[in-house]
Design a protein around this motif. Structure first.
Motif: not given
Length: 790
Positions: A200-201, A194-196, A187-188, A191-192
């Motif tokens: 959740y991070k 919407e998901f990150w 995800p990082e 650089e998503v």
């Protein structure tokens, strides 16, 4: 009650805490072990490593079966009634403390005379006096201090071939963690948004932290242990920069997620350890293959005489011996297999096996053990098992009987690695300091990448793989070298000294004529049977020349090294050797001669006409261009003119040298700066072989075993000696070229690392690849070298 850890084993003391001497123990067993060590002044055990011990188990009655003679007979590899030797498999051996305490077993039990640990195989070879202790007591002692042996009664073995799979487990865990951390990092990476999400991070970051824990504290533990031991011994080994890099990555990454500065470098960290272990696994597999090849191929090229009704006395290679074969063992010959004495007088010197030089008398029907040396003339024995080459190799390589010449010899790798490590650490610190002022975000990456990319693993691998492969190739060419250090020392020699009789002369083709009184039939029989018991080259030559005679058992036989032999049968005595030894006043030195006297009456002499080895003149002409050549002979000057014609000018020819004279000659010239290679037959030359920088024993169908020698050369390959030395020098060149390749790689890698263009994970991939490339280069180069030898 406060939780604490056991001082001996390191386990947590959850329910019970036992205090003793201001130290905490988890059980009475650990406390008892500490008391044993304290009483015997062995508490240095704990200085080598914190909490190195294991909790001793309850073993009452478990080893009662070790009191049965038939089981002791099966488990021991040597048992002469007073001394027994057993090799025990100890699964718990894991660190330097284990080695130290096991090799100091004599302080715990005076009956133990010696103990030697093989760390790789997790075995300890224990020699003990049966009058003071027993196998059962030795095993109970080891068990009581947390080193319980594994003994299998199924096959009467004191240890099974356990495969050490720890590297595979560590590699598997590192690979699993690396894959998951990379997945959690996606995800990082992309650089998503919407998901990150914020919720959740932190979860993903702490999951990555969790996955990195077993990687750092289990998979990478060998690097930390090695670095710690090196630093404690004030040595900067190759694992120091690796351990430092892993620590920096882990601490920096942990700090970033704790203070919410970023996701850290857990992907680089786990990837680094995974690729390091992958490279290590490949290296281990390759090197174990080379070691297997050497173990399998490197049979001693010594022979023993087999007696059979069909073929009579015939020499056979020791590894062809089968159970039930009848063997003839001459004076000074090694017993190659366990057997039963059939006839003849036996006084066996077991010093090669036990370290005790006192000889043991044996009579017909007694058991004889492999590794003993016959010192009382000739005997016949029946083999009760086939030869174990690994056992002969163990005798040859036993440190008890070697001078450890390599201790005074600094290897190429040792000379370079320390300076290399210091240079790498300096570059890492300077580059990091620079980036802290220019761009702090790159500083940590630069520091880690420099430490990893410049790891001197490739340098450390160059010598082992080059020498390991060359040892195997030499073995195939009938040149059997004890270890890799010998090859490096062979490349450094500048003086070569040869014995004459049996070394540059061939026993098989020599002829002799007799001058003197005619010998009676009984004297001829006594002469033949006396010669039959000796291994001296002239004795073997004369024995082969004389006609067959009846075989008799001598009442007395004695060999005086450098002088001659004497024997008796019934009322007849005989002396065979130099003129002075037999009582002759002859002073002629025209030819090599063996004089004979019976019952103190001089009879005559056999004059020898030597046949020199094929290719001798050509070999000496090649060697003379590069080395100082010397012939040191115990014979008279009879062959002086022939040798002057045959050998190049300025070859030193020195005669009438006793064994001790040869040793002193070598010692003196070494003080003058000579690096000496000594080549002899292994019988009279043991002292000279031991004193020389490299000692080579020449083998020609005789079972003369000399632990003093560094290499054994088959006589048929004598004319190839120059090529073997040349190959050793070429091996040094291969290592130096691999160093050059490694330095080029490091310079290029360091450029990208210092300028911040190289991520730690990429460096981790490149580092094992560089090591693998060095392995491939050295293996191919040495194989090409091997083809040239053919």
């Amino acid at each position: 009650m406060d939780k604490s850890t056991c001082f001996h084993c390191g386990d947590p003391c959850d329910s019970t805490i036992i205090k003793y001497n201001e130290k905490t123990f988890c059980c009475n067993g650990c406390k008892t072990v500490y008391e044993i060590f304290s009483e015997n002044d062995l508490t240095c055990y704990y200085d080598l490593q914190a909490a190195p011990g294991a909790v001793p188990k309850e073993i009452q009655g478990k080893y009662d079966f070790l009191g049965q003679e038939n089981i002791i007979e099966k488990l021991t590899e040597f048992n002469d009634g007073n001394t027994q030797i057993v090799t025990l498999y100890i699964p718990h051996i894991h660190c330097s403390s284990c080695i130290w305490i096991l090799e100091n077993g004599n302080k715990l039990n005076p009956g133990i005379t010696a103990s030697q640990v093989n760390f790789g195989k997790k075995t300890v070879r224990v020699t003990y006096n049966t009058e003071k202790t027993s196998l059962k007591e030795v095993v109970l002692l080891l068990s009581s201090i947390g080193y319980e042996p594994y003994i299998s009664l199924d096959d009467f073995k004191t240890g099974k071939e356990h495969i050490n799979r720890s590297l595979i487990y560590k590699l598997g865990i590192a690979g699993f963690a690396f894959g998951n951390v990379m997945f959690l990092s996606f995800p990082e990476y992309f650089e998503v948004g919407e998901f990150w999400l914020e919720q959740y991070k932190h979860l993903f970051r702490w999951l990555m932290f969790s996955f990195s824990l077993p990687v750092v504290f289990y998979s990478a533990q060998d690097y930390f242990i090695s670095a710690y031991k090196g630093l404690r011994a004030k040595i900067l080994n190759i694992d120091v920069p690796i351990a430092l890099g892993i620590t920096v990555l882990f601490v920096r990454s942990t700090a970033e997620i704790i203070f919410d500065l970023g996701s850290g470098f857990f992907d680089s960290l786990t990837g680094l350890v995974f690729f390091l272990l992958l490279g290590k696994f490949f290296q281990q597999k390759t090197y174990s293959f080379l070691s297997f090849e050497r173990d399998y191929k490197s049979y001693f090229p010594i022979a023993v005489t087999k007696i059979s009704s069909e073929e009579g006395e015939t020499p056979i290679q020791v590894y062809e011996i089968k159970k039930g074969d009848r063997l003839l063992i001459r004076n000074e010959e090694l017993i190659p297999v366990d057997g039963i004495l059939i006839n003849g007088k036996a006084r066996i010197d077991y010093s090669f096996v036990t370290g005790e030089s006192e000889t043991v008398s044996k009579k017909s029907g007694d058991k004889l053990f492999a590794g003993g040396k016959q010192t009382a003339g000739i005997m016949e024995m029946e083999a009760i098992k086939s030869v174990e080459q690994s056992y002969l190799t163990q005798l040859w390589s036993n440190d008890v009987f070697s001078k450890n010449k390599e201790d005074a010899f600094k290897t190429l790798t040792n000379k370079i690695s320390k300076q290399f490590t210091i240079a790498v650490l300096s570059i890492a610190v300077i580059a990091t300091t620079f980036w802290l002022f220019v761009d702090t975000s790159k500083a940590m990456n630069v520091f880690t990448a420099v430490l990893i990319i410049a790891c001197p693993c490739a340098i450390a691998l160059s010598a082992p793989f080059t020498f390991g492969n060359l040892l195997r190739i030499f073995g195939k060419q009938k040149f059997y070298v004890k270890n890799a250090s010998v090859i490096e020392q062979l490349a450094a020699i500048n003086t070569i000294i040869f014995d004459k009789t049996g070394t540059i002369t061939s026993n098989k083709q020599s002829t002799a004529t007799y001058e003197g009184e005619t010998l009676s039939n009984s004297e001829e029989i006594l002469l033949k049977n006396t010669l039959r018991g000796s291994n001296h080259p002239l004795s073997r030559t004369l024995y082969n020349i004389l006609e067959e005679n009846n075989i008799i058992t001598l009442n007395h036989f004695e060999e005086h090294l450098g002088k001659g032999i004497e024997a008796s049968h019934n009322n007849e005595n005989i002396k065979i050797g130099s003129a002075s030894f037999v009582g002759s006043t002859e002073t002629s030195v025209l030819n090599t001669a063996v004089h004979i006297s019976t019952n103190n009456t001089y009879k005559g002499k056999y004059t020898f006409y030597n046949s020199y080895r094929k290719g001798l003149a050509k070999l000496f002409n090649k060697l003379k261009k590069h080395y100082d050549l010397v012939i040191l002979s115990g014979d008279n000057e009879g062959e002086l003119d022939n040798l002057k014609k045959l050998l190049p000018t300025k070859t030193k020819l020195i005669f009438n040298q006793k064994p001790n004279d040869k040793l002193e000659y070598i010692k003196y010239h070494q003080t003058e700066g000579a690096k000496v290679l000594m080549i002899g037959d292994g019988l009279n030359d043991a002292g000279a072989l031991a004193q020389s920088n490299v000692g080579i024993a020449l083998s020609e169908n005789v079972n003369v075993f000399s632990p003093a020698c560094d290499a054994i050369l088959d006589a048929s390959k004598f004319n190839q000696l120059y090529n073997y030395i040349k190959a050793s020098k070429s091996a040094i060149k291969i290592i130096k070229w691999s160093f050059v390749l490694s330095f080029i790689y490091n310079i290029i890698g360091l450029y990208f690392a210092v300028t911040g263009q190289l991520a730690p994970v990429v460096a981790a991939i490149l580092m094992p690849l560089s090591s693998i490339s060095i392995v491939v280069f050295t293996t191919i180069a040495t194989n090409i070298l091997g083809r040239k030898l053919k």
